[in-house]
Motif scaffolding. Structure first.
Motif, PDB file in Angstrom:
ATOM      1  N   ARG A 175      -6.676   1.827  -7.064  1.00  0.00           N
ATOM      2  CA  ARG A 175      -6.448   3.095  -6.633  1.00  0.00           C
ATOM      3  C   ARG A 175      -7.917   3.634  -6.153  1.00  0.00           C
ATOM      4  O   ARG A 175      -8.787   3.840  -7.131  1.00  0.00           O
ATOM      5  CB  ARG A 175      -5.861   4.157  -7.387  1.00  0.00           C
ATOM      6  CG  ARG A 175      -5.374   5.476  -6.641  1.00  0.00           C
ATOM      7  CD  ARG A 175      -4.113   6.222  -7.351  1.00  0.00           C
ATOM      8  NE  ARG A 175      -3.925   7.312  -6.445  1.00  0.00           N
ATOM      9  CZ  ARG A 175      -3.328   8.347  -6.846  1.00  0.00           C
ATOM     10  NH1 ARG A 175      -2.735   8.337  -7.953  1.00  0.00           N
ATOM     11  NH2 ARG A 175      -2.985   9.289  -5.968  1.00  0.00           N
ATOM     12  N   ARG A 176      -8.150   4.041  -5.058  1.00  0.00           N
ATOM     13  CA  ARG A 176      -9.151   4.418  -4.342  1.00  0.00           C
ATOM     14  C   ARG A 176     -10.405   3.318  -4.681  1.00  0.00           C
ATOM     15  O   ARG A 176     -11.470   3.718  -4.906  1.00  0.00           O
ATOM     16  CB  ARG A 176      -9.747   5.699  -4.960  1.00  0.00           C
ATOM     17  CG  ARG A 176      -8.674   6.901  -4.602  1.00  0.00           C
ATOM     18  CD  ARG A 176      -9.098   8.154  -5.158  1.00  0.00           C
ATOM     19  NE  ARG A 176     -10.411   8.726  -4.900  1.00  0.00           N
ATOM     20  CZ  ARG A 176     -11.207   9.630  -5.375  1.00  0.00           C
ATOM     21  NH1 ARG A 176     -10.508  10.427  -6.643  1.00  0.00           N
ATOM     22  NH2 ARG A 176     -12.230   9.814  -5.145  1.00  0.00           N
TER      23      ARG A 176
ATOM     24  N   ASP B 139      -3.535   5.891  -1.410  1.00  0.00           N
ATOM     25  CA  ASP B 139      -4.640   5.168  -1.590  1.00  0.00           C
ATOM     26  C   ASP B 139      -4.499   4.058  -2.706  1.00  0.00           C
ATOM     27  O   ASP B 139      -5.538   3.610  -3.355  1.00  0.00           O
ATOM     28  CB  ASP B 139      -5.788   6.218  -2.309  1.00  0.00           C
ATOM     29  CG  ASP B 139      -5.262   7.038  -3.300  1.00  0.00           C
ATOM     30  OD1 ASP B 139      -4.318   6.751  -3.726  1.00  0.00           O
ATOM     31  OD2 ASP B 139      -5.889   8.199  -3.538  1.00  0.00           O
ATOM     32  N   LEU B 140      -3.295   3.769  -3.127  1.00  0.00           N
ATOM     33  CA  LEU B 140      -2.917   2.827  -3.900  1.00  0.00           C
ATOM     34  C   LEU B 140      -2.685   1.515  -3.128  1.00  0.00           C
ATOM     35  O   LEU B 140      -1.981   1.268  -2.238  1.00  0.00           O
ATOM     36  CB  LEU B 140      -1.680   3.131  -4.758  1.00  0.00           C
ATOM     37  CG  LEU B 140      -1.087   1.952  -5.805  1.00  0.00           C
ATOM     38  CD1 LEU B 140      -1.982   1.836  -6.877  1.00  0.00           C
ATOM     39  CD2 LEU B 140       0.198   2.342  -6.049  1.00  0.00           C
TER      40      LEU B 140
ATOM     41  N   ARG C 280       0.799  -1.191  -0.105  1.00  0.00           N
ATOM     42  CA  ARG C 280      -0.174   0.066   0.166  1.00  0.00           C
ATOM     43  C   ARG C 280       0.864   1.323   0.012  1.00  0.00           C
ATOM     44  O   ARG C 280       1.914   1.224   0.929  1.00  0.00           O
ATOM     45  CB  ARG C 280      -1.038   0.091   1.270  1.00  0.00           C
ATOM     46  CG  ARG C 280      -1.977  -1.105   1.188  1.00  0.00           C
ATOM     47  CD  ARG C 280      -2.970  -0.919   2.086  1.00  0.00           C
ATOM     48  NE  ARG C 280      -3.980  -1.762   2.229  1.00  0.00           N
ATOM     49  CZ  ARG C 280      -3.863  -3.051   2.788  1.00  0.00           C
ATOM     50  NH1 ARG C 280      -2.751  -3.629   3.298  1.00  0.00           N
ATOM     51  NH2 ARG C 280      -5.074  -4.053   2.780  1.00  0.00           N
TER      52      ARG C 280
ATOM     53  N   GLN D 284      -6.521  11.422 -10.659  1.00  0.00           N
ATOM     54  CA  GLN D 284      -6.495  11.522  -9.202  1.00  0.00           C
ATOM     55  C   GLN D 284      -5.861  12.831  -8.348  1.00  0.00           C
ATOM     56  O   GLN D 284      -5.662  13.640  -9.141  1.00  0.00           O
ATOM     57  CB  GLN D 284      -5.265  10.445  -8.711  1.00  0.00           C
ATOM     58  CG  GLN D 284      -5.392   8.942  -9.550  1.00  0.00           C
ATOM     59  CD  GLN D 284      -6.678   8.358  -8.869  1.00  0.00           C
ATOM     60  OE1 GLN D 284      -7.077   8.479  -7.897  1.00  0.00           O
ATOM     61  NE2 GLN D 284      -7.338   7.438  -9.786  1.00  0.00           N
TER      62      GLN D 284
ATOM     63  N   ILE E 244      -1.956   5.049 -13.410  1.00  0.00           N
ATOM     64  CA  ILE E 244      -1.922   5.356 -11.939  1.00  0.00           C
ATOM     65  C   ILE E 244      -2.375   6.814 -11.646  1.00  0.00           C
ATOM     66  O   ILE E 244      -3.189   6.936 -10.531  1.00  0.00           O
ATOM     67  CB  ILE E 244      -0.460   4.793 -11.415  1.00  0.00           C
ATOM     68  CG1 ILE E 244      -0.345   3.660 -11.451  1.00  0.00           C
ATOM     69  CG2 ILE E 244      -0.543   5.391  -9.792  1.00  0.00           C
ATOM     70  CD1 ILE E 244      -1.209   2.561 -10.815  1.00  0.00           C
ATOM     71  N   ASP E 245      -1.795   7.704 -12.084  1.00  0.00           N
ATOM     72  CA  ASP E 245      -1.983   8.934 -11.571  1.00  0.00           C
ATOM     73  C   ASP E 245      -3.026   9.883 -12.528  1.00  0.00           C
ATOM     74  O   ASP E 245      -3.715  10.958 -11.772  1.00  0.00           O
ATOM     75  CB  ASP E 245      -0.561   9.728 -11.563  1.00  0.00           C
ATOM     76  CG  ASP E 245       0.250   9.273 -10.550  1.00  0.00           C
ATOM     77  OD1 ASP E 245      -0.115   8.594  -9.492  1.00  0.00           O
ATOM     78  OD2 ASP E 245       1.476   9.721 -10.703  1.00  0.00           O
TER      79      ASP E 245
END
Length: 230
Positions: A149-150, A137-138, A134, A211, A207-208
């Protein structure tokens, strides 16, 4: 060591080599199971709880590297030492890319083989027990090979997942392109390649994007860092 840290699965069809492996490892305190072909090795690898596997590349029914690949697809992360008479760079790279953790060319010295099994067993006692990483929030589920993620699942290709996992295992630390090429691609540094930047870009977008905050950061002139805000 306790539990599975003393059990080794030997996948080897040559009786003389198998006997050599069993004798050396048993003398060093390991418990041994032997599979004489790839099908049996795959079955035992899926059903058993082992510290290490030694895998001959040329076993019948299912070739050794394919056994490792299928085990990895099923979420089995038992460290694998590949034993092979094939010692060219391409052979070693193929074995490592399939999920092997170490590669030893035949003929080999018994004490070196035992030393490599010992090293992988120490890793097995720590790293492979982790099932979730972790960062902010990943969440990264190592056995299922899933990132979220989330709570939202992120679709990653196998190499992208391996890259993200390496970042997460080194959270907060700057990792260089040379380190990524070695540990994610199992290759020595090639200053002419841009494969690292291409893959980091892909993973960063997945991923980003969209976010609240970025996790993957570029450290100019040095490398990259995965970190969440404090």
């Amino acid at each position: 060591m306790a539990g599975n840290t003393r059990r080794v699965l030997v996948i080897e069809d040559d009786a003389e080599t198998a006997e050599q492996l069993v004798d050396c490892l048993r003398t060093s305190g390991y418990e041994l199971d032997v599979a004489v072909d790839g099908e049996e090795g795959l079955r035992r690898g899926l059903a058993g709880d082992y510290a290490v596997m030694t895998v001959d590349r040329m076993v019948p029914r299912i070739e050794g590297v394919e056994v490792i690949r299928r085990l990895r697809e099923k979420g089995v992360v038992t460290p694998a030492l590949i034993l092979s008479a094939l010692g060219e760079v391409d052979d070693r790279v193929r074995g490592l890319r399939a999920g092997g953790d170490d590669y030893l060319v035949k003929p080999f010295a018994s004490q070196e083989m035992v030393a490599r099994v010992d090293a992988l067993a120490r890793r097995s006692g720590t790293v492979v027990k982790e099932t979730m990483l972790r960062v902010g929030d990943l969440e990264i589920e190592l056995l299922a090979r899933i990132a979220r993620r989330r709570g939202q699942k992120i679709e990653l290709l196998p190499r992208e997942f391996k890259l993200l996992e390496y970042f997460a295992r080194n959270v907060g630390q700057v990792v260089s392109r040379a380190m990524l090429l070695q540990h994610v691609w199992d290759l020595h540094y090639d200053p002419t390649t841009n494969v690292i930047d291409v893959y980091v870009g892909r993973v960063r977008r997945k991923i980003d994007s969209g976010q609240a905050y970025p996790l993957i950061h570029t450290i100019r002139g040095v490398g990259f860092c995965l970190r969440a805000p404090e």
